[in-house]
Design an enzyme around this catalytic site. Structure first.
Site, PDB file in Angstrom:
ATOM      1  N   ASP A 192      -7.339  32.970  41.994  1.00 32.48           N
ATOM      2  CA  ASP A 192      -7.626  32.255  40.756  1.00 32.48           C
ATOM      3  C   ASP A 192      -7.755  33.208  39.574  1.00 32.48           C
ATOM      4  O   ASP A 192      -8.259  34.322  39.696  1.00 32.48           O
ATOM      5  CB  ASP A 192      -8.934  31.481  40.940  1.00 32.48           C
ATOM      6  CG  ASP A 192      -9.371  30.750  39.690  1.00 32.48           C
ATOM      7  OD1 ASP A 192      -8.604  29.887  39.221  1.00 32.48           O
ATOM      8  OD2 ASP A 192     -10.466  31.046  39.177  1.00 32.48           O
ATOM      9  N   GLU A 209      -2.390  33.133  40.345  1.00 37.09           N
ATOM     10  CA  GLU A 209      -2.383  32.242  39.187  1.00 37.09           C
ATOM     11  C   GLU A 209      -2.476  33.157  37.964  1.00 37.09           C
ATOM     12  O   GLU A 209      -3.553  33.582  37.573  1.00 37.09           O
ATOM     13  CB  GLU A 209      -3.563  31.274  39.214  1.00 37.09           C
ATOM     14  CG  GLU A 209      -3.499  30.273  38.066  1.00 37.09           C
ATOM     15  CD  GLU A 209      -4.863  29.855  37.527  1.00 37.09           C
ATOM     16  OE1 GLU A 209      -4.903  28.868  36.774  1.00 37.09           O
ATOM     17  OE2 GLU A 209      -5.860  30.517  37.832  1.00 37.09           O
TER      18      GLU A 209
END
Length: 751
Positions: free
Chosen positions: A429, A482
């Site tokens: 993330d 990401e």
């Protein structure tokens, strides 16, 4: 036990009855007040004279304590109550260190017998402590936290916690009435680690660490290495030990290890376990890991997805964070069941032929008082300077990647999920927030690196080490970034200067194409570049095309909700877009609910609107996803060269007036060829001719306007043959009926 242990039968009481400890009163007082920094120098057995040992124990609330044999009930000596607060001592004669247990009389007939934690030796070896800062070791998950072990033939749990700036650390929990005076820990100075073995403890007991800071403040912290945690909003850790699940997925792991991920189909169903499905009839409760195994896994597999990606499941305090603010990085959230039940869920997925990716959050952590923030009274895990250590956007703390212990801790955690839970990969993330020191900061709110730049050099080194460590496992796992910027080489090997990820989310493609599709069809001709621009860089990374959870919340509307026009046009456009996505180079990711056209935005507090599937329009989208995944898996042309320029060829890129786009896809074998064409207007194109590279038949494998998908059923009767008429710089061409707001995927067959 450190030193020799004497036979209880050789121990005798001293000639004179016990008259008091040799300890100074202020030393005893410091134990009673839980202020002593070295409890092992006071408690337990200590030789006070030749052939004479003094046994000391602090047992608050005890009426009386006796010393009994380590393996029998023989009373060796009653302990004198040196202080009414519960400090007891006794003398035993003997030439070797005594082995013994404590028999505790609590009054009113209640008593218990237990081993003395302070009679045991060191928990961690010098070698263990030396590995604390090494990112190539697994000492954190193997030796820290609450570990179920055996010492000197006695079973129990060992505890170890890194808190170098603490004055005192104690284990508190159900087993000692949460009293920090009962189990103070030993400090291993060379590493700043506190440790203790507590015999006879069993799994399921709640606990925390009580930490006295350098200024005397008490902090109550969950164990950073706990393997299980209490159900939020409660905040205690739970004794469990390293998961020891008996796996039955050897066939899956072998197949995974033999697969080259870049050339394999990867179609990912992104899922938030807490809101995929709820049970309104049972107070809107979550499904358990077991229930999810029975319902979610068959559902995702039936739709043809190759992977299930879970939003973060490391224990987190607040449901609304969706898991992106983890507190216990090694503990699967207890919201859905136990660690063993989570392992069973993964095992079941693998036996169903479904890979599982975990959304992993090494970029930041919450400032909840029971978590990592200000852990030992100092900024231990995070940067002290808020310009480096605090995320203004999220109100969270940023790990200090400049500390070797932090890097080792996080890398161990990455390996832990893969090794202990057999996960197939990690989606990392918020990588962009890690890479840039000035991420979401104005001038003056960040500190340049040593070269004056905005790159976070320590975070970059950490990400490279993490990826090297994961891929060194050699088990066919994947890491996914990401990352929303143009940072070069995110999915390139570290030896070429890249970050070492296996894949990167193509956020640019997502934003561009969603912007395009949200326009009314009459205006799309003015935004044609939003469709084509992504192909300029489509092969610069190993891309995954994501339609993720972030795109269906915070007022962005659902994926269906973005589609303009009347109801028919909205569903037709959604189907056309999904067909375009599945035919586009890059692996696929779709957030739950989008596969059947969820009408409303995602709400983490309720389940998906499953009743919609009773409607033909929604059921048609669901069937389309099922068929797209089938064709994507079965046609090598659609996945084998997802990440290679040789797998793509433009056929029609410039027909903005008709909002038509077409390309060819090739597999590793040049005989594997597919053609993808989309018409993003509601106007049917009859006899639309464009060039193709090969003669033969082009069979219609997907037509998003087919009746089975609730479309108008306009098409090409199953396929067309190429004609020897050159067009679009190709030697052959085909003439197609392009249905309104539709995508066709055609498979080439020679002959």
């Amino acid at each position: 036990m450190k030193g020799e242990t004497g036979d209880a039968n050789r121990l005798t009481r001293p000639d004179n009855p016990f008259s008091g400890s040799v300890l100074r009163e202020d030393t005893i007082a410091s134990i009673i007040k839980a202020e002593h920094g070295d409890p092992f120098s006071v408690l337990g057995p200590h030789q006070v004279a030749p052939d004479l040992w003094e046994i000391r124990a602090f047992v608050p609330g005890a009426r009386a304590v006796s010393i009994i044999g380590s393996e029998n009930e023989t009373v060796l000596a009653p302990m004198g109550k040196v202080d009414q607060a519960g400090f007891f001592a006794a003398a035993l004669a003997g030439d070797v260190r005594p082995g013994y247990r404590l028999r505790i009389d609590w009054g009113s007939g209640a008593s218990e017998t237990r081993h003395d934690p302070y009679a045991f030796g060191e928990v961690l070896s010098t070698e263990d402590l030396s590995k604390l800062r090494s990112p190539s070791e697994d000492v954190w998950s193997r030796r820290f936290g609450g570990q179920q072990i055996e010492m000197d033939g006695v079973r129990g749990f060992s505890f170890a916690v890194w808190a170098p700036n603490a004055r005192r650390v104690s284990v508190i929990g159900d087993f000692n009435s949460w009293d920090g005076r009962c189990h103070p820990m030993r400090l291993r100075h060379q590493a700043g680690v506190w440790e203790l073995f507590v015999p006879e403890l069993v799994a399921g007991i709640r606990y925390k660490f009580e930490i006295m800071t350098a200024v005397g403040t008490l902090l109550f912290k969950a164990d950073p290495l706990s393997f299980a945690a209490e159900r939020p909003p409660a905040t205690a850790s739970v004794l469990h030990g390293v998961p020891q699940y008996s796996w039955s997925d050897a066939e899956w792991l072998a197949k995974r290890g033999a697969t080259e991920a870049r050339r394999a189909p990867m179609s990912i169903y992104e899922c938030h376990l807490g809101s995929w499905m709820r049970l309104p009839q049972e107070n809107n409760r979550y499904l358990s890991y077991a229930e999810l195994g029975e319902q979610l896994i068959p559902y995702v597999r039936d739709l043809g997805f190759t992977h299930l990606e879970l939003l973060p499941i490391a224990e987190y305090p607040f449901d609304g964070s969706w898991g992106y603010q983890p507190v216990s990085l090694f503990a699967p959230t207890s919201r859905f069941g136990s660690p063993d039940e989570f392992a069973q869920f993964i095992d079941k997925a693998h036996r169903a032929g479904l890979g599982v990716l975990l959304d992993w959050v090494p970029g930041h952590f919450p400032n909840d008082p029971h978590g990592l923030a200000n852990f030992d009274g100092t900024h231990l895990y995070e940067h002290a300077d808020p310009r480096q250590g605090f995320h203004k956007d999220w109100g969270t703390c940023i790990y200090n990647y400049g500390r070797d212990e932090i890097v080792s801790f996080l890398i161990d955690n990455a390996r832990f999920w893969i090794e202990r839970y057999h996960l197939d990969g990690l989606r990392v993330d918020a990588v962009a927030s890690m890479l840039y020191l000035d991420y979401s900061r104005r001038s003056g709110e960040w500190i340049p690196n040593r070269y004056g730049g905005n790159e976070n050099l320590e975070a970059i080194a950490f990400l490279r080490h993490m990826n090297e460590a994961v891929y060194a496992l050699g088990r066919g796992v994947a890491t996914v970034a990401e990352e929303s910027t143009s940072w070069p080489g995110v999915s390139h090997p570290t030896y070429t200067g890249g970050l070492g990820f296996g894949f990167k989310w193509n956020m640019g493609w997502m934003h561009d194409t969603l912007r395009y599709i949200s326009h009314d069809p009459i205006h799309r001709r003015h935004h044609h570049e939003n469709l084509t621009f992504g192909l300029l860089y489509a092969f610069s990374e190993n891309f995954i095309l994501p339609i993720s959870h972030d795109e269906v919340v915070h007022g962005k509307r659902s994926l269906l909700g973005r589609m303009p026009g009347d109801r028919w046009q909205r569903f037709a456009t959604l189907r056309a877009y999904l067909g375009f996505m599945w035919g586009h180079p890059g692996k696929k990711l779709l957030f739950m609910g989008s596969e059947f056209g969820q009408e409303r935005e995602w709400n983490h507090d309720v389940g998906l609107d499953w009743d919609l599937v009773q409607n033909a329009d929604h059921r048609g989208v669901q069937q389309l996803i099922r068929d797209l995944n089938k064709v994507y898996r079965e046609l090598p042309a659609l996945h084998e060269r997802d990440c290679e320029t040789s797998g793509f060829q433009w056929l029609v890129s410039d027909d903005r007036d008709n909002s038509v786009i077409a390309w060819a896809r090739r597999g590793a074998d040049e005989r594997s060829l597919a053609v993808v064409v989309s018409n993003f207007t509601p106007v049917p194109r009859i006899g639309y001719r464009f060039g193709v590279p090969e003669p033969g038949e082009y069979r219609e494998m997907i037509n998003t306007d087919a009746a089975i998908y609730a479309g108008s059923n306009m098409g090409n009767a199953g396929g067309v043959r190429a004609e020897p008429l050159s067009s679009h710089n190709q030697p052959f061409s085909i003439s197609l009926v392009l249905p309104p707001l539709a995508t066709l995927i055609l498979e080439w067959r020679p002959g």
